[in-house]
Design an enzyme around this catalytic site. Structure first.
Site, PDB file in Angstrom:
ATOM      1  N   ASP A 150      19.759  -0.794  -6.849  1.00  0.00           N
ATOM      2  CA  ASP A 150      19.841   0.340  -6.267  1.00  0.00           C
ATOM      3  C   ASP A 150      19.698   1.251  -7.943  1.00  0.00           C
ATOM      4  O   ASP A 150      19.897   0.385  -9.290  1.00  0.00           O
ATOM      5  CB  ASP A 150      21.388   0.558  -6.346  1.00  0.00           C
ATOM      6  CG  ASP A 150      22.202   1.739  -6.828  1.00  0.00           C
ATOM      7  OD1 ASP A 150      21.814   3.077  -7.632  1.00  0.00           O
ATOM      8  OD2 ASP A 150      23.385   2.112  -6.492  1.00  0.00           O
ATOM      9  N   HIS A 151      18.536   2.109  -8.205  1.00  0.00           N
ATOM     10  CA  HIS A 151      17.754   1.942  -9.892  1.00  0.00           C
ATOM     11  C   HIS A 151      18.727   2.915 -10.195  1.00  0.00           C
ATOM     12  O   HIS A 151      18.170   2.799 -11.664  1.00  0.00           O
ATOM     13  CB  HIS A 151      16.501   2.745  -8.834  1.00  0.00           C
ATOM     14  CG  HIS A 151      16.641   4.642  -8.834  1.00  0.00           C
ATOM     15  ND1 HIS A 151      16.431   4.419  -7.684  1.00  0.00           N
ATOM     16  CD2 HIS A 151      16.517   5.528  -9.277  1.00  0.00           C
ATOM     17  CE1 HIS A 151      16.220   5.470  -6.595  1.00  0.00           C
ATOM     18  NE2 HIS A 151      16.869   6.629  -9.100  1.00  0.00           N
ATOM     19  N   HIS A 195      24.538   5.499  -5.365  1.00  0.00           N
ATOM     20  CA  HIS A 195      24.470   5.348  -6.626  1.00  0.00           C
ATOM     21  C   HIS A 195      26.412   5.889  -7.256  1.00  0.00           C
ATOM     22  O   HIS A 195      26.284   5.866  -8.216  1.00  0.00           O
ATOM     23  CB  HIS A 195      23.681   6.418  -7.084  1.00  0.00           C
ATOM     24  CG  HIS A 195      22.033   6.353  -6.073  1.00  0.00           C
ATOM     25  ND1 HIS A 195      21.418   4.816  -6.689  1.00  0.00           N
ATOM     26  CD2 HIS A 195      21.509   7.278  -5.375  1.00  0.00           C
ATOM     27  CE1 HIS A 195      20.284   4.874  -5.666  1.00  0.00           C
ATOM     28  NE2 HIS A 195      19.982   5.940  -5.709  1.00  0.00           N
ATOM     29  N   ASP A 245      21.999   8.821   1.431  1.00  0.00           N
ATOM     30  CA  ASP A 245      21.545   8.590   0.096  1.00  0.00           C
ATOM     31  C   ASP A 245      21.553   8.835  -1.604  1.00  0.00           C
ATOM     32  O   ASP A 245      20.681   7.920  -1.945  1.00  0.00           O
ATOM     33  CB  ASP A 245      20.313   9.891   0.406  1.00  0.00           C
ATOM     34  CG  ASP A 245      19.189   9.506  -0.126  1.00  0.00           C
ATOM     35  OD1 ASP A 245      18.285   8.084  -0.124  1.00  0.00           O
ATOM     36  OD2 ASP A 245      18.229  10.388  -0.801  1.00  0.00           O
ATOM     37  N   ARG A 262      -0.720  -3.403   6.691  1.00  0.00           N
ATOM     38  CA  ARG A 262      -1.495  -3.707   7.547  1.00  0.00           C
ATOM     39  C   ARG A 262      -3.131  -3.943   7.367  1.00  0.00           C
ATOM     40  O   ARG A 262      -3.216  -4.312   7.761  1.00  0.00           O
ATOM     41  CB  ARG A 262      -0.990  -2.976   8.942  1.00  0.00           C
ATOM     42  CG  ARG A 262       0.453  -3.155   9.938  1.00  0.00           C
ATOM     43  CD  ARG A 262       0.525  -2.855  10.598  1.00  0.00           C
ATOM     44  NE  ARG A 262       1.229  -1.502  10.037  1.00  0.00           N
ATOM     45  CZ  ARG A 262       2.013  -0.821  10.713  1.00  0.00           C
ATOM     46  NH1 ARG A 262       2.437  -0.732  11.863  1.00  0.00           N
ATOM     47  NH2 ARG A 262       1.516   0.903   9.954  1.00  0.00           N
ATOM     48  N   SER A 307       0.932  -1.575   0.169  1.00  0.00           N
ATOM     49  CA  SER A 307       0.025  -0.024   0.029  1.00  0.00           C
ATOM     50  C   SER A 307       0.834   1.759  -0.209  1.00  0.00           C
ATOM     51  O   SER A 307       0.369   2.420   0.075  1.00  0.00           O
ATOM     52  CB  SER A 307      -0.825   0.335   1.400  1.00  0.00           C
ATOM     53  OG  SER A 307      -0.585  -0.023   2.208  1.00  0.00           O
ATOM     54  N   GLY A 308       1.980   0.973  -0.090  1.00  0.00           N
ATOM     55  CA  GLY A 308       3.170   2.009  -0.119  1.00  0.00           C
ATOM     56  C   GLY A 308       3.368   3.104  -1.215  1.00  0.00           C
ATOM     57  O   GLY A 308       2.969   2.267  -2.061  1.00  0.00           O
TER      58      GLY A 308
END
Ligand code: NAD
Length: 480
Positions: free
Chosen positions: A178-179, A241, A236, A47, A15-16
């Site tokens: 790692d997109h 990346h 991040d 949940r 659901s995220g």
């Protein structure tokens, strides 16, 4: 047309935000391309007690920007099922196992399972452990665990996570995303090198003055202030990346274009990272945090939602990375990543030195590989476009439309997961070396209070980032 694949996907965190913004659109594109067709189903877990119908509605809503083929979307959504699930409750895993087995029969999914962690990192270990202990893994198909970043927040926590995962899944079943490694230009770098021997030969300290990697964003933290407060740009963007991009351009030539060979040369490169001494950190790395813009209109980082008024989290980092490696001895890799820079721009700039003329490369040549927002490359000599007269240095892509229909990163990575191709995922050995490198910087920074904010929104970052290169007689190629 790509070959059809079969699998039951179990998306933890169905659901995220990640699932809705990235995964469902990527799966839908694969459905339209015929990679996913009749033999797949997706179980979303979270949940909340949702019905299948409600879940399908949310999936269709997530696709609305893609096209207006409502019928196709509804057809696609019929492959989606919802299972309410709490990560700590063993019973819920049994229910998941039964549902997956039932759907496998219904869709003839070949007993293949993809377990996708689109859930908070603190749950990764628990979920993996339960998948194993409650017997979700199948015997006759593949079982692949997909892990989103962040993979730990330092070497110690990454090692702990890796230990937890490895109790449940062998390394070859773990796909760490790692997109950036899903982006077409990054994926093409080994091919560009292979197809352009002169360029590949020139990629060494003999002919290169310096290499620059920039991942610039024009946006601020938007609604992710809470997450960002626990991260900062060093964790991040730089640890993952930027390091992986350096890996693609600086690794030695692999023996073969296989995952094993490529990861071997990448791991070797990362193990030669020159880890800084604490006292070198402030000379080699610069950090920054954005203020408002010149007109006072944009929100300063410290005024963003869910951000501490006195936050010392960095939204910008620049640094000089070096390798203890014969090929790259004395070549600085200047890296930077920041929010609220003037434009979004992800790029690699390779600045050649005078010796490159021995290979027939003009003095003062820079080759830039552009990753985002556009794919492509440019060759500049003394800052002037020199593409035509350097045709033999790098000829790629020959077809200008080559990148036009490139798959989006998540789409391409999901195909790799379904095909068992681990080239574009990060391995534990690589992560250990990069965390080790980053930890020294983080630890040193945490000992000192920075003078934040120190750059205006819409600018190239703190001045110290320019000084970093000027000290070596160099300058950033991409400038405002
Ligand atoms: P999110 O908060 O939007 O979604 C989290 C999901 O986990 C929800 O479906 C929620 O219901 C579920 N969940 C929370 N607690 C649970 C529990 N106790 N038991 C079962 N389910 C529970 O988070 P997100 O932004 O989608 O991020 C998911 C993961 O992807 C994180 O690891 C994040 O770091 C990573 N990631 C996200 C993005 C992004 O763009 N959103 C980008 C890169 C990586």
């Amino acid at each position: 047309m790509a070959k059809e694949k079969s699998a039951i996907f179990i998306i933890f965190g169905g659901s995220g935000d990640l699932a809705h913004r990235k995964l469902y659109p990527a799966l839908y594109r694969l459905y339209k391309a015929g990679v996913l067709k009749d033999h797949f189903a997706v179980i979303g877990t979270a949940r909340r007690p949702w019905s299948d119908d409600y879940f399908r509605e949310t999936v269709v809503t997530s696709l609305e920007n893609l096209d207006d083929d409502k019928q196709k979307m509804e057809e696609f959504a019929k492959h989606f099922f919802y299972q309410s699930h709490n990560v700590n409750d063993s019973k819920h895993y049994i229910a998941l196992k039964e549902l997956a087995a039932k759907l496998d029969d219904q869709f003839s999914a070949g007993h293949n399972r993809v377990y996708y962690m689109a859930i908070a990192p603190r749950f990764f270990g628990t979920v993996a452990e339960h998948i194993n202990s409650e017997g979700l893994k199948t015997k006759n198909g593949f079982n692949r665990l997909v892990i989103e970043k962040p993979f730990g927040r330092d070497l110690a926590s990454a090692s702990e996570l890796n230990n937890d995962l490895s109790k449940a899944f062998p390394e070859e079943e773990i796909y760490r995303i790692d997109h950036y490694l899903g982006k077409k230009m990054i994926q093409e770098i080994p091919n560009i090198r292979l197809k352009n021997p002169k360029f590949d030969k020139a990629l060494s300290g003999k002919y290169v003055s310096n290499i620059q990697v920039t991942l610039g964003e024009s946006l601020g933290v938007e609604d992710r202030g809470g997450y960002y407060e626990t991260s900062g740009v060093l964790r991040d963007m730089v640890q993952n990346h930027i390091m992986q991009i350096i890996g693609s351009i600086a690794m030695d030539k692999p023996d073969e274009m296989t995952a094993e060979s490529i990861h071997k040369v990448k791991t070797d490169l990362f193990s030669s990272l020159k880890v800084l001494d604490p006292e070198e950190v402030n000379r080699a790395f610069v950090r920054g945090q954005y203020d408002t813009d010149r007109l006072g209109k944009q929100t300063a980082y410290r005024d963003e939602e869910n951000v501490d008024d006195n936050s010392n989290i960095e939204t910008y980092a620049a640094g000089k990375i070096e390798f203890d490696d014969e090929r790259w001895a004395n070549v600085p890799f200047y890296v930077r990543s920041g929010k609220r820079m003037p434009d979004k721009s992800s790029r690699i700039d390779i600045v050649f030195n005078d010796q490159a003329s021995k290979l027939g490369i003009n003095p003062n040549t820079t080759v830039s590989l552009l990753i985002e927002p556009e794919n492509g490359h440019s060759i500049l000599v003394n800052g002037i476009d020199y593409q035509d007269s350097n045709q033999d240095l790098i000829k790629f892509p020959e077809d200008k439309t080559y990148f036009d229909d490139a798959r989006e990163a998540y789409e391409s990575l999901i195909i790799d997961i379904l095909s068992g191709d681990r080239i574009h995922f990060t391995l534990w050995d690589e992560l250990q070396s990069t965390w080790k490198y980053i930890d020294v910087i983080r630890e040193q920074w945490d000992l000192e209070t920075p003078k934040f904010p120190n750059y205006l929104s819409g600018t190239m970052g703190p001045e110290a980032a320019d000084t970093l290169l000027e000290r070596d007689g160099n300058s950033w190629v991409w400038d405002d």
